[in-house]
Write an enzyme that holds these catalytic residues in place. Sequence first.
Site, PDB file in Angstrom:
ATOM      1  N   ALA A 168      56.691  30.483  -3.991  1.00  0.00           N
ATOM      2  CA  ALA A 168      56.335  31.884  -4.951  1.00  0.00           C
ATOM      3  C   ALA A 168      57.657  32.798  -4.601  1.00  0.00           C
ATOM      4  O   ALA A 168      58.100  32.749  -3.827  1.00  0.00           O
ATOM      5  CB  ALA A 168      55.155  32.519  -4.351  1.00  0.00           C
ATOM      6  N   GLY A 169      57.247  33.967  -5.331  1.00  0.00           N
ATOM      7  CA  GLY A 169      58.400  34.754  -5.129  1.00  0.00           C
ATOM      8  C   GLY A 169      57.998  36.187  -5.582  1.00  0.00           C
ATOM      9  O   GLY A 169      57.528  36.336  -6.691  1.00  0.00           O
ATOM     10  N   HIS A 170      58.010  37.485  -4.865  1.00  0.00           N
ATOM     11  CA  HIS A 170      57.812  38.676  -5.401  1.00  0.00           C
ATOM     12  C   HIS A 170      58.508  39.741  -4.706  1.00  0.00           C
ATOM     13  O   HIS A 170      59.066  39.492  -3.540  1.00  0.00           O
ATOM     14  CB  HIS A 170      56.170  39.037  -4.904  1.00  0.00           C
ATOM     15  N   ALA A 230      53.895  38.706 -13.061  1.00  0.00           N
ATOM     16  CA  ALA A 230      53.957  39.940 -12.272  1.00  0.00           C
ATOM     17  C   ALA A 230      52.652  40.076 -11.687  1.00  0.00           C
ATOM     18  O   ALA A 230      52.113  41.264 -11.468  1.00  0.00           O
ATOM     19  CB  ALA A 230      54.276  40.971 -13.418  1.00  0.00           C
ATOM     20  N   LYS A 231      52.126  39.114 -10.771  1.00  0.00           N
ATOM     21  CA  LYS A 231      50.989  39.390 -10.199  1.00  0.00           C
ATOM     22  C   LYS A 231      50.870  40.485  -9.006  1.00  0.00           C
ATOM     23  O   LYS A 231      50.308  41.244  -8.529  1.00  0.00           O
ATOM     24  CB  LYS A 231      50.388  38.037  -9.617  1.00  0.00           C
ATOM     25  N   THR A 286      62.841  34.060  -9.268  1.00  0.00           N
ATOM     26  CA  THR A 286      63.013  34.830  -8.051  1.00  0.00           C
ATOM     27  C   THR A 286      63.324  33.754  -6.932  1.00  0.00           C
ATOM     28  O   THR A 286      64.227  34.306  -6.088  1.00  0.00           O
ATOM     29  CB  THR A 286      61.998  35.430  -7.475  1.00  0.00           C
ATOM     30  N   ASP A 327      54.880  33.564 -12.330  1.00  0.00           N
ATOM     31  CA  ASP A 327      55.644  34.638 -12.426  1.00  0.00           C
ATOM     32  C   ASP A 327      55.012  35.716 -13.583  1.00  0.00           C
ATOM     33  O   ASP A 327      55.877  36.303 -14.379  1.00  0.00           O
ATOM     34  CB  ASP A 327      56.989  34.200 -13.379  1.00  0.00           C
ATOM     35  N   GLN A 361      51.945  31.032  -7.765  1.00  0.00           N
ATOM     36  CA  GLN A 361      52.055  30.270  -8.935  1.00  0.00           C
ATOM     37  C   GLN A 361      51.109  30.589  -9.947  1.00  0.00           C
ATOM     38  O   GLN A 361      50.550  31.575 -10.000  1.00  0.00           O
ATOM     39  CB  GLN A 361      51.985  28.734  -8.597  1.00  0.00           C
ATOM     40  N   GLY A 377      66.467  31.230  -8.856  1.00  0.00           N
ATOM     41  CA  GLY A 377      67.693  31.817  -9.850  1.00  0.00           C
ATOM     42  C   GLY A 377      67.735  30.963 -11.144  1.00  0.00           C
ATOM     43  O   GLY A 377      68.476  31.302 -11.926  1.00  0.00           O
ATOM     44  N   ARG A 378      66.834  30.096 -11.337  1.00  0.00           N
ATOM     45  CA  ARG A 378      66.933  29.185 -12.583  1.00  0.00           C
ATOM     46  C   ARG A 378      66.436  29.900 -13.695  1.00  0.00           C
ATOM     47  O   ARG A 378      65.466  30.840 -13.615  1.00  0.00           O
ATOM     48  CB  ARG A 378      66.094  28.182 -12.540  1.00  0.00           C
ATOM     49  N   PRO A 379      67.423  29.902 -14.789  1.00  0.00           N
ATOM     50  CA  PRO A 379      66.590  30.742 -16.027  1.00  0.00           C
ATOM     51  C   PRO A 379      65.448  30.054 -16.459  1.00  0.00           C
ATOM     52  O   PRO A 379      65.087  28.912 -16.481  1.00  0.00           O
ATOM     53  CB  PRO A 379      67.752  30.206 -17.211  1.00  0.00           C
ATOM     54  N   THR A 399      60.911  23.805  -6.729  1.00  0.00           N
ATOM     55  CA  THR A 399      61.621  24.608  -6.092  1.00  0.00           C
ATOM     56  C   THR A 399      62.498  24.253  -4.877  1.00  0.00           C
ATOM     57  O   THR A 399      63.318  25.204  -4.524  1.00  0.00           O
ATOM     58  CB  THR A 399      60.911  26.096  -5.771  1.00  0.00           C
ATOM     59  N   SER A 406      51.295  46.739 -18.554  1.00  0.00           N
ATOM     60  CA  SER A 406      52.463  47.130 -17.900  1.00  0.00           C
ATOM     61  C   SER A 406      53.510  47.555 -19.002  1.00  0.00           C
ATOM     62  O   SER A 406      53.612  46.620 -19.782  1.00  0.00           O
ATOM     63  CB  SER A 406      52.548  46.091 -16.810  1.00  0.00           C
TER      64      SER A 406
HETATM   65  P1  IMP Z   1      57.124  23.310  -6.304  1.00  0.00           P
HETATM   66  O1  IMP Z   1      55.912  23.906  -6.237  1.00  0.00           O
HETATM   67  O2  IMP Z   1      58.337  23.628  -5.601  1.00  0.00           O
HETATM   68  O3  IMP Z   1      56.476  21.778  -5.862  1.00  0.00           O
HETATM   69  O4  IMP Z   1      57.383  22.932  -7.988  1.00  0.00           O
HETATM   70  C1  IMP Z   1      56.422  22.427  -8.827  1.00  0.00           C
HETATM   71  C2  IMP Z   1      56.473  23.358 -10.089  1.00  0.00           C
HETATM   72  O5  IMP Z   1      56.104  24.338  -9.902  1.00  0.00           O
HETATM   73  C3  IMP Z   1      57.991  23.339 -10.618  1.00  0.00           C
HETATM   74  O6  IMP Z   1      57.902  23.262 -12.084  1.00  0.00           O
HETATM   75  C4  IMP Z   1      58.397  24.869 -10.203  1.00  0.00           C
HETATM   76  O7  IMP Z   1      59.302  25.374 -10.931  1.00  0.00           O
HETATM   77  C5  IMP Z   1      57.006  25.511 -10.542  1.00  0.00           C
HETATM   78  N1  IMP Z   1      56.756  26.607  -9.378  1.00  0.00           N
HETATM   79  C6  IMP Z   1      56.414  26.611  -8.118  1.00  0.00           C
HETATM   80  N2  IMP Z   1      56.213  27.967  -7.803  1.00  0.00           N
HETATM   81  C7  IMP Z   1      56.321  28.786  -8.807  1.00  0.00           C
HETATM   82  C8  IMP Z   1      56.185  30.009  -8.915  1.00  0.00           C
HETATM   83  O8  IMP Z   1      55.940  30.787  -7.970  1.00  0.00           O
HETATM   84  N3  IMP Z   1      56.533  30.510 -10.105  1.00  0.00           N
HETATM   85  C9  IMP Z   1      56.591  29.699 -11.044  1.00  0.00           C
HETATM   86  N4  IMP Z   1      56.897  28.480 -11.162  1.00  0.00           N
HETATM   87  C10 IMP Z   1      56.749  27.719  -9.956  1.00  0.00           C
END
Ligand code: IMP
Length: 432
Positions: free
Chosen positions: A39-41, A15-16, A307, A13, A229, A310-312, A128, A421
């Site tokens: 992932a989320g962007h 901001a890649k 993203t 996260d 990630q 929604g977790r803080p 996730t 940024s």
């Molecule tokens: P998984 O990738 O869903 O197996 O989660 C493993 C760990 O990586 C957990 O702590 C997730 O919150 C974290 N994680 C997975 N993808 C992301 C991402 O894109 N950004 C931030 N944390 C991530």
Amino acid sequence: MPGTCVVGLQWGDEAKGKIVDLLGDRFDFVVRYNGGANAGHTVVANGKTFKLSLLPTGVIRPHVRSVIGNGVVVYPPRFLEEVGRLREGGIDPAGNLALSDHAHVIFPYHMEEERLAESEASGKIGTTGRGIGPCYQDKVGRRFGIRVGDLLHADYLRDRLRYVVPFKNRLLTAFANGHADTLKPLDPDRVADEYLGYAEVLRPFVTDTSRLLQDAFRDGKRVLFEAAQGSLLDVDHGTYPYVTSSSSLPSGIPGGAGVPTKAVQRVIGVVKAYTTRVGRGPFPTELDDGPDGIGERIRKIGREYGTVTGRPRRVGWFDAVAVRYTAALAGADEITVMLLDVLSGLPELKLCTAYDCGGERTTHFPSDSFQLERCRPVYETLPGWTEDITAARKLADLPAAARRYVDRVAELAGLPVSVVSVGPDRAQTILV
Ligand code: IMP
């Protein structure tokens, strides 16, 4: 081979997506090589905002070829949903988006396996919930793995699922630990029918992406590798076991995209001006200072909520020990400092320059997570600034304290800063 990699040097996260977006016009190919819909962007195109998890960010640019490499794990309904949303928004990725036939496929039993594993307090990672870990497990285990290319062979797929699904049903029942009544056994033929339906829509995108990329390099095309990630979540070098199940460092590129090791010439390391983490695991500089504390303030201003889930996000000060460690592993040539504007208004800022691990001071990141749990940050304090910096477009526009903060981050990371940024917009960027 003019390949470039954009990689996060913290826990994800960073901001890649904004950096990939800024570089987008300079590349012919944007490639994902690890992870999946964890992932989320957020990307903006045609005046519309798209939230993508699985598709590469390049997909919004018509002249860029986007590639989902073999190292990615793919949940077909998510793929189709994201393609559908792009189409609704006036972007048709057909012809522009390539999906590796070697990428592994996520099935409902993967999600279920993860849900059950994560419902137990011991061993919980805080994932996730997207089936990522169990799918990679099947990939390396070989007995149950199913690849995108297999979806295109109806008889083979059906036979394979008739073998895999009954085994998974038994496994899930055992996993359910007395709550098996909450489980509905999966029917192999129904799963096969469902996935054969997806296969028809996926078919035009499926190809040998490794050959595609090798041809691209041969033809002198410019290729951007987009890590998902962050480096501290890398399965080998991150804070194991609190990591993801893939190689998020650039070392994952040759394996995850099917290109030679020398394909990457430039590595851009992306950092936030502070640190965040989602899920469990050690976090030495975490600001756990309550609802009126600095941590909560940064979370609110930086909109630090996952993203995907929604977790803080957990929030803390910039950790130079961790960033030096990942920058070295990634072979970063430069860093980009993101979300600097979020720190405006704080009277003073802390930078972690070393750890105190049981009375011993070190500037090295411990390779063992359990040792890291025992380390306390050693801080250096710098003055903050009160000015709004979101309109700054060059370093000279920044207040002296903000410039000093960026300089010190660069000095501690041992790398030059190429971008700062100061807001989410493409324009809110300082190119150094
Ligand atoms: P998984 O990738 O869903 O197996 O989660 C493993 C760990 O990586 C957990 O702590 C997730 O919150 C974290 N994680 C997975 N993808 C992301 C991402 O894109 N950004 C931030 N944390 C991530």
